[in-house]
Design an enzyme around this catalytic site. Structure first.
Site, PDB file in Angstrom:
ATOM      1  N   ILE A 476     -17.406  63.876 -13.403  1.00 15.07           N
ATOM      2  CA  ILE A 476     -18.094  65.148 -13.155  1.00 15.07           C
ATOM      3  C   ILE A 476     -17.227  66.329 -13.566  1.00 15.07           C
ATOM      4  O   ILE A 476     -17.675  67.238 -14.266  1.00 15.07           O
ATOM      5  CB  ILE A 476     -18.524  65.227 -11.687  1.00 15.07           C
ATOM      6  CG1 ILE A 476     -19.522  64.094 -11.429  1.00 15.07           C
ATOM      7  CG2 ILE A 476     -19.147  66.579 -11.372  1.00 15.07           C
ATOM      8  CD1 ILE A 476     -19.905  63.896 -10.010  1.00 15.07           C
ATOM      9  N   ARG A 508      -3.091  62.710 -10.024  1.00 21.41           N
ATOM     10  CA  ARG A 508      -1.735  62.574 -10.570  1.00 21.41           C
ATOM     11  C   ARG A 508      -1.071  63.899 -10.886  1.00 21.41           C
ATOM     12  O   ARG A 508       0.072  64.135 -10.533  1.00 21.41           O
ATOM     13  CB  ARG A 508      -1.789  61.730 -11.852  1.00 21.41           C
ATOM     14  CG  ARG A 508      -2.010  60.247 -11.619  1.00 21.41           C
ATOM     15  CD  ARG A 508      -2.550  59.557 -12.857  1.00 21.41           C
ATOM     16  NE  ARG A 508      -3.983  59.821 -13.039  1.00 21.41           N
ATOM     17  CZ  ARG A 508      -4.515  60.502 -14.030  1.00 21.41           C
ATOM     18  NH1 ARG A 508      -3.764  61.007 -14.972  1.00 21.41           N
ATOM     19  NH2 ARG A 508      -5.816  60.702 -14.102  1.00 21.41           N
ATOM     20  N   THR A 556     -14.420  65.797  -6.226  1.00 16.74           N
ATOM     21  CA  THR A 556     -13.949  64.466  -5.862  1.00 16.74           C
ATOM     22  C   THR A 556     -14.949  63.856  -4.885  1.00 16.74           C
ATOM     23  O   THR A 556     -15.904  64.511  -4.465  1.00 16.74           O
ATOM     24  CB  THR A 556     -12.581  64.521  -5.151  1.00 16.74           C
ATOM     25  OG1 THR A 556     -12.793  65.041  -3.819  1.00 16.74           O
ATOM     26  CG2 THR A 556     -11.608  65.401  -5.883  1.00 16.74           C
ATOM     27  N   GLU A 607     -25.303  71.936  -3.755  1.00 15.68           N
ATOM     28  CA  GLU A 607     -26.605  71.450  -4.225  1.00 15.68           C
ATOM     29  C   GLU A 607     -26.560  69.970  -4.600  1.00 15.68           C
ATOM     30  O   GLU A 607     -27.486  69.199  -4.341  1.00 15.68           O
ATOM     31  CB  GLU A 607     -27.056  72.288  -5.423  1.00 15.68           C
ATOM     32  CG  GLU A 607     -28.391  71.902  -6.013  1.00 15.68           C
ATOM     33  CD  GLU A 607     -29.528  71.999  -5.004  1.00 15.68           C
ATOM     34  OE1 GLU A 607     -29.930  73.122  -4.700  1.00 15.68           O
ATOM     35  OE2 GLU A 607     -30.007  70.951  -4.526  1.00 15.68           O
ATOM     36  N   ALA A 612     -28.294  65.019  -6.943  1.00 12.90           N
ATOM     37  CA  ALA A 612     -27.538  65.570  -8.070  1.00 12.90           C
ATOM     38  C   ALA A 612     -27.999  66.994  -8.400  1.00 12.90           C
ATOM     39  O   ALA A 612     -28.025  67.845  -7.516  1.00 12.90           O
ATOM     40  CB  ALA A 612     -27.641  64.661  -9.279  1.00 12.90           C
ATOM     41  N   LEU A 614     -30.951  68.183  -9.030  1.00  8.87           N
ATOM     42  CA  LEU A 614     -32.312  68.603  -8.657  1.00  8.87           C
ATOM     43  C   LEU A 614     -32.264  69.708  -7.603  1.00  8.87           C
ATOM     44  O   LEU A 614     -31.451  69.652  -6.682  1.00  8.87           O
ATOM     45  CB  LEU A 614     -33.095  67.407  -8.084  1.00  8.87           C
ATOM     46  CG  LEU A 614     -33.401  66.253  -9.024  1.00  8.87           C
ATOM     47  CD1 LEU A 614     -34.108  65.139  -8.260  1.00  8.87           C
ATOM     48  CD2 LEU A 614     -34.270  66.718 -10.188  1.00  8.87           C
ATOM     49  N   GLU A 668     -22.966  50.212  -7.146  1.00  8.87           N
ATOM     50  CA  GLU A 668     -21.542  50.135  -6.813  1.00  8.87           C
ATOM     51  C   GLU A 668     -21.091  48.711  -7.151  1.00  8.87           C
ATOM     52  O   GLU A 668     -21.943  47.812  -7.292  1.00  8.87           O
ATOM     53  CB  GLU A 668     -21.356  50.384  -5.308  1.00  8.87           C
ATOM     54  CG  GLU A 668     -21.761  51.777  -4.817  1.00  8.87           C
ATOM     55  CD  GLU A 668     -20.879  52.876  -5.381  1.00  8.87           C
ATOM     56  OE1 GLU A 668     -19.664  52.664  -5.509  1.00  8.87           O
ATOM     57  OE2 GLU A 668     -21.426  53.948  -5.715  1.00  8.87           O
ATOM     58  N   ASP A 679     -25.457  55.806   1.932  1.00  8.31           N
ATOM     59  CA  ASP A 679     -25.353  57.006   1.116  1.00  8.31           C
ATOM     60  C   ASP A 679     -26.635  57.845   1.242  1.00  8.31           C
ATOM     61  O   ASP A 679     -26.597  59.067   1.407  1.00  8.31           O
ATOM     62  CB  ASP A 679     -25.108  56.589  -0.333  1.00  8.31           C
ATOM     63  CG  ASP A 679     -24.785  57.769  -1.197  1.00  8.31           C
ATOM     64  OD1 ASP A 679     -23.827  58.488  -0.854  1.00  8.31           O
ATOM     65  OD2 ASP A 679     -25.506  58.001  -2.187  1.00  8.31           O
ATOM     66  N   LYS A 683     -27.414  61.742   2.862  1.00  5.33           N
ATOM     67  CA  LYS A 683     -28.206  62.812   2.242  1.00  5.33           C
ATOM     68  C   LYS A 683     -29.296  63.293   3.202  1.00  5.33           C
ATOM     69  O   LYS A 683     -29.545  64.497   3.330  1.00  5.33           O
ATOM     70  CB  LYS A 683     -28.839  62.325   0.932  1.00  5.33           C
ATOM     71  CG  LYS A 683     -27.793  61.982  -0.115  1.00  5.33           C
ATOM     72  CD  LYS A 683     -28.423  61.393  -1.354  1.00  5.33           C
ATOM     73  CE  LYS A 683     -27.345  60.911  -2.309  1.00  5.33           C
ATOM     74  NZ  LYS A 683     -27.857  60.088  -3.386  1.00  5.33           N
ATOM     75  N   GLY A 798     -26.054  60.757 -12.204  1.00  2.00           N
ATOM     76  CA  GLY A 798     -25.488  60.841 -13.554  1.00  2.00           C
ATOM     77  C   GLY A 798     -24.592  62.062 -13.670  1.00  2.00           C
ATOM     78  O   GLY A 798     -24.857  63.098 -13.056  1.00  2.00           O
TER      79      GLY A 798
END
Ligand code: ADP
Ligand code: ASP
Ligand code: MG
Length: 815
Positions: A476, A508, A556, A607, A612, A614, A668, A679, A683, A798
Site C-alpha cells: 500500500i 528496517r 502498516t 476510510e 478499501a 469504497l 491468507e 476481520d 469492520k 487490493g
C-alpha cells in the site's frame, strides 16, 4: 539624482564589489552619477562589536583584528592595480592602528562606554566606504570618499542616535554644492553629536543614511541594493515560498520592517515619506529584476495582505491587579516610565476589564523593565493592588500586514484558523487601530511552522504544501507513493496542492528530508541513506520538525504504531490510516482517539478500514452528521468470503473453491483466518461504533461458516482434509440454495443496537443476490433511505484501491 545604498553582502567580497561596480558602470555610461552609500562588509559590524565587548572582559582582540585586516586587504589585492595599492594599504593600516589603540584602551581599563563602542564600530563603514571609493576611482576618476559622520548630526544617544534631520539636510546640501561633479562614496550608519563625537544610527542604519541623503537632495529615488529580490512576503530564510512584492506603501514597509523584516531599517521610511521620495529595494546579484517600490500608494494586489513578518525573540511582561481598574493614569505612568528608560515596547494589549496589561519588549530589556516597575509601583505592590509583574520568555511575534486588510473582513479569522489548525497557541493579540497589521504572540518553537502555515493561508494562489510522514512501504505504501507521483502535476495545476513525503519508514530503515523525498527513487534512497528504523525516533523527529499541514500516514497492519496515535494528535498532527487495529480494539480507546483528535482540531481518517477505497466510512459519517438515522446496515465486507460463495455454485465443491481462492492469492496463508470472519467482524465493529454504538468485539454475534472439525484441524493440510470430509454439509447448503433459487451469503448486520454476522440465503430481490468476484457491498437503510436502501458496492480489496482510499483521505485531511 539617485541615492544607491549597498548593504554588507554587496561589499562583502571582491565578487560582490564587482557586481556593484557593474551596476555603477552601467548608469555611468548613461551619465548617471548617483550618491553611493556603503555599509560595512558583511559580518564586520558584528565582529567589531564582539571585539569591543570581549576587550572589556579582558579577552584578546588580536586574532579578530587580523581577520578584519585580511578581509579588507584581500579585496585590495584582488581589485586594485598593484601600482595603486600602497596608498590604500596605508590608509587602511592607519584605521586599523587607531582601532587597535582604542581596543587596547578598553582592554586596559576593562571599561566600554556606549560612546567608545560607537567609535569602534564606525571603523567598519569607514574602511569599506574608503576601500570601495578607491576601487571605483580606477573607473571614475572623480570618485570621492565621504565620511558622513560630519554631515549627519544626532543627539548623544549612542548606539541608536536620533537624527537632527533639519541640520543634517542642510549640511548635506551644502557639502554636495561644494563638490560639484564629484562621484560621492559615503559611509552609512555613522553620524556625530554636537561635540563631534561619533554616533551610530542603530543596527541596519545605513539604509537610514541613504534616506537622509535622499530627502536632503530631493532625490529621484533611494535604491537599497541588497541580496534579495526586494521586500518579500515573508523572511525567505523562514518561508521558502516567500516571493517579492512589486509595490508597498511607506506605512506597509514600515510595519513589515518594524515587525522584523530585516531587509530595510524602519526609520528609513520617515525622511523618504516626508519628501515623497520613492524607495526601491533591489538585488545586487540580480540587477535586471525590478525589485520592490515603496511609495505613497500601496497599489492593488490580488492578495488581502502584503506580507508576514516576525520577531524571533521577544519577552512578554504581564502586569495585573485590581488597582489598575478605572485608574486613568496607570498605563500612562507605566509606559512613560519605560520610555524614559529607553525601553522599547514592541506591542501592547490590554484586557477590556482593565485588569491586566500585557506588553512585549526585547528580551535584553525584560529584567530591567520588571525592576523598574517594581520600584515605581512599590506602594501598589505592598498594598496588593498590583501583582508582581511576570515575565514570559522564549516567545515570538508574528504580524500580518497590509492596507487592504481594512476593507476585507475575515482576515483575523483566516489568521487564527491557520494557527489553530496547526495547534499553535496564541498568547496575546494586538491589532493596530490603523488595521494595517494584526500581531500575535506565540511560542518561539512554533514560529517557523506558524509563518509557513499563515503564508499558505493568505497566499492561496500559491501551492499549499502537505507534509507527510509515512509508515510502511509495503504494497500500500509503495502504491501510494506511485499514485502521488502520477498525480503531482494534476494536484499542482488544479488544486494548488503539493504533497511532500518528508519522512518514511519501514521496519528496517527510515529516511527524512524536509524538502521532500523523491518519489521516483525513494526505494534506493531509503536503502542507501536511511537510518536504522525506530518508531519512537520517527515520531519524535516528526514532532520536532514541527512542520505546518503535517499528516501521519500509517500504512502498516501492526499494533505498535497505533499506540502512538494519541501522542500524535496531542502534537496537533492528523492521522490517516488503513490500519484497523486502533479502531477495533477497546471502545474506550476508540472514543479517546476521537476525543483527542477533536480537542486538538486535527483529523483522524481511516476510510480504508472498511471496504478499501469504497466510500463507506465517509458515507456513514455524512448520513449521521446530516441528521439521518440509521435503521439497519447490512454488509458483505470480506472479499475472500465473497469470492468463495460466488464460486460455490454448480458442480464445484467447497473444498475446491477454497483451494482455488488460495491459489489465486485471495486468502491468507491459512484460509481459516478469513473464514473465521474476525476481520469482517472488526469492520462491522468500526461501522457500529461510527454509527453511535458503544460496543466491544465480544458483543458481536459472529456466526460460523465452518464446522468445528475444520476450525480445529491442526494444520492447513488437515483443514483441507476436514473440508473434504464435511463436503455433505456444504453441499446440503448449496442444494438448498439452488432449490430455492437463492444465493449463499455471509452477511453482517447492524440493527436495533445489535451486530451479527451469519450465513444467509438471499433471494433475487435482495441487493446482495447479484455479486461478482470479490466485491464488497453495504446497504444503509435509514430514515431517508427507507423505501430503497443506499447501496455502495465494488471491489473492496487490493493495493491499488486501498492506496487510492488513503490518498483521498490525505487530500481531505489537508483541506
Ligand atoms: P544588507 O546587508 O544588504 O543591508 P540585510 O541582511 O540587512 O541586508 O537585509 C537583507 C536580508 O533580510 C535578506 O537577505 C533576508 O534574509 C532578510 N529578510 C527578512 N525578512 C525579509 C523580507 N520580508 N523580505 C526580504 N528579505 C527579508
Ligand atoms: N553595518 C551596520 C550594521 O551591520 C549598518 C548596516 O549595515 O546597515 O548594522
Ligand atoms: Mg540592512
Amino acid at each position: 539624482m539617485k541615492i544607491l545604498k549597498f548593504g554588507g553582502t554587496s561589499v562583502g567580497s571582491a565578487e560582490s564589489i564587482n557586481a556593484l561596480l557593474d551596476i555603477l558602470k552601467q548608469g555611468y555610461e548613461q551619465g548617471e552619477k548617483p550618491i553611493v552609500v556603503l555599509s560595512a562588509m558583511s559580518g564586520i559590524t558584528n565582529l567589531l562589536t564582539k571585539m569591543a565587548e570581549e576587550a572589556e572582559q579582558g579577552i584578546s582582540f588580536g586574532p579578530a583584528l587580523k581577520e578584519l585586516e585580511s578581509r579588507h586587504f584581500t579585496v585590495v589585492k584582488q581589485l586594485i592595480q598593484i601600482k595603486n595599492q600602497n596608498p590604500v594599504f596605508t590608509q587602511l593600516k592607519i584605521y586599523l592602528n587607531e582601532l587597535e589603540d582604542l581596543l587596547q584602551g578598553v582592554l586596559n581599563l576593562r571599561e566600554l562606554s556606549s560612546q567608545s563602542k560607537d567609535l569602534i564600530v564606525s571603523y567598519g563603514e569607514r574602511c569599506s566606504a574608503f576601500l570601495v571609493s578607491k576601487i571605483a576611482a580606477q573607473y571614475f576618476p572623480e570618485s570621492l570618499f565621504v565620511e558622513a559622520s560630519s554631515l549627519i548630526k544626532t543627539d548623544s544617544n549612542f548606539g541608536n542616535a536620533r537624527v537632527d534631520l533639519q541640520q543634517s539636510e542642510l549640511l548635506i546640501r551644502q557639502f554636495v554644492q561644494e563638490n560639484p561633479g564629484k562621484f560621492l562614496f559615503v559611509t552609512g550608519f555613522i553620524a556625530s553629536n554636537v561635540n563631534g563625537r561619533i554616533t551610530t544610527l542603530g543596527r541596519g542604519g545605513s539604509d537610514y543614511t541613504a534616506a537622509i541623503f535622499g530627502a536632503a537632495l530631493q532625490a529621484e529615488a533611494i535604491e537599497i541594493w541588497t541580496d534579495v529580490d526586494g521586500m518579500l512576503t515573508a523572511d525567505p530564510r523562514m518561508v521558502k515560498k516567500a516571493f517579492p512584492l512589486p509595490i508597498l506603501s511607506y506605512t506597509e514597509a514600515m510595519e513589515l520592517s518594524y515587525f522584523g523584516a530585516k531587509v530595510i531599517y524602519p526609520p528609513t521610511m520617515i525622511p523618504a515619506f516626508m519628501k515623497k521620495v520613492p524607495i526601491v529595494i533591489r538585488n545586487t546579484f540580480n540587477p535586471s529584476f525590478p525589485g520592490t517600490i515603496i511609495q505613497y500608494d500601496s497599489g492593488r494586489t490580488s492578495y488581502p495582505i502584503k506580507g508576514i513578518s516576525s520577531i524571533n525573540a521577544i519577552s512578554v511582561i504581564n502586569v495585573s491587579g485590581s488597582g489598575m481598574i478605572g485608574k486613568a493614569g496607570f498605563s500612562g505612568r507605566l509606559f512613560s516610565l519605560l520610555a524614559h528608560e529607553q525601553i522599547n515596547i514592541v506591542l501592547i494589549t490590554q484586557s477590556s476589564s482593565e485588569h491586566s496589561i500585557t506588553f512585549a519588549v526585547h528580551p535584553a530589556d525584560a529584567l530591567r523593565a520588571k525592576h523598574l516597575i517594581e520600584t515605581e509601583f512599590e506602594l501598589e505592590l505592598l498594598a496588593k493592588k498590583l501583582e508582581p509583574p511576570v515575565i514570559e520568555n522564549e516567545l515570538s511575534v508574528l504580524a500580518i500586514v497590509g492596507e487592504n486588510m481594512k476593507q476585507t473582513p475575515g482576515m483575523s479569522g483566516r489568521l487564527f484558523h491557520a494557527l489553530g489548525r496547526n495547534g499553535i497557541n496564541v498568547r496575546a493579540i494586538a491589532q493596530g487601530s490603523s488595521e494595517y497589521n494584526i500581531s500575535v504572540i506565540i511560542s518561539q518553537a512554533d514560529l517557523s511552522k506558524a509563518l509557513n502555515a499563515v503564508h499558505d493561508a493568505f497566499f492561496t494562489a500559491l501551492k499549499k504544501t502537505l507534509h507527510v510522514f509515512n509508515l510502511g512501504t509495503g504494497n500500500i505504501g509503495s502504491t501510494l507513493f506511485r499514485q502521488l507521483l502520477e498525480q503531482e502535476a494534476f494536484l499542482r495545476d488544479n488544486n494548488d496542492i503539493q504533497v511532500k513525503v518528508v519522512g518514511m519508514s519501514n521496519s528496517r530503515k527510515m529516511l527524512f528530508d524536509v524538502e521532500g523525498i523523491s518519489l521516483t527513487s525513494w526505494q534506493t534512497e531509503l536503502d542507501s541513506k536511511g537510518e536504522t528504523a525506530c518508531l519512537e525516533t520517527f515520531i519524535s523527529r516528526m514532532q520536532q520538525l514541527n512542520l505546518p499541514n503535517c499528516i501521519f500516514v500509517d500504512n502498516t497492519a501492526s499494533e505498535e504504531p497505533t499506540k502512538h496515535y494519541l501522542k500524535i494528535f496531542e502534537s496537533n498532527i492528523s492521522v490517516v490510516t488503513c490500519n484497523k487495529i486502533a479502531n477495533s480494539s477497546s471502545y474506550a480507546q476508540y472514543k479517546q482517539l476521537r476525543d483527542t483528535a477533536r480537542r486538538h482540531g486535527v483529523d483522524f481518517f481511516y476510510e480504508t478500514n472498511v471496504g478499501a477505497g469504497l466510500p463507506i466510512v465517509r458515507t456513514l459519517k455524512d448520513l449521521m452528521t446530516s441528521g439521518d438515522r440509521i435503521i439497519r446496515i447490512e454488509a458483505i465486507l470480506s472479499g475472500t468470503i465473497s469470492y468463495i460463495f460466488n464460486n460455490f455454485i454448480g458442480d464445484a465443491s467447497f473444498h475446491d473453491v477454497v483451494k482455488k481462492a488460495q491459489a489465486l492469492g485471495y486468502t491468507e496463508p491459512d484460509p481459516r483466518d478469513d473464514l473465521r470472519g474476525t476481520d469482517f467482524m472488526r469492520k462491522m465493529l468500526i461501522l457500529a461504533r461510527d454509527s453511535g454504538l458503544a460496543i466491544e468485539a465480544k458483543d458481536v454475534d459472529l456466526g460460523a461458516i465452518l464446522p468445528k472439525t475444520c476450525l480445529d484441524a491442526a494444520s492447513v493440510e488437515d483443514f483441507y482434509l476436514e473440508l473434504q470430509k464435511e463436503a455433505a454439509y456444504f453441499d446440503t447448503l448449496k442444494e438448498k440454495a439452488q432449490r430455492e433459487n437463492r444465493a449463499i451469503r455471509y452477511i453482517g448486520k447492524l440493527e436495533d443496537g445489535k451486530v451479527s454476522i451469519a450465513l444467509e440465503l438471499v433471494d433475487e430481490k435482495h441487493p446482495f443476490f447479484n455479486l461478482s468476484g470479490s466485491d464488497n457491498v453495504i446497504s444503509f437503510t435509514t430514515e431517508r433511505y427507507k423505501e430503497r436502501p443506499l447501496v455502495v458496492k465494488g471491489p473492496g480489496a487490493g493495493s491499488e484501491v486501498t492506496a487510492g482510499g488513503v490518498f483521498a483521505d490525505l487530500m481531505n485531511a489537508g483541506a
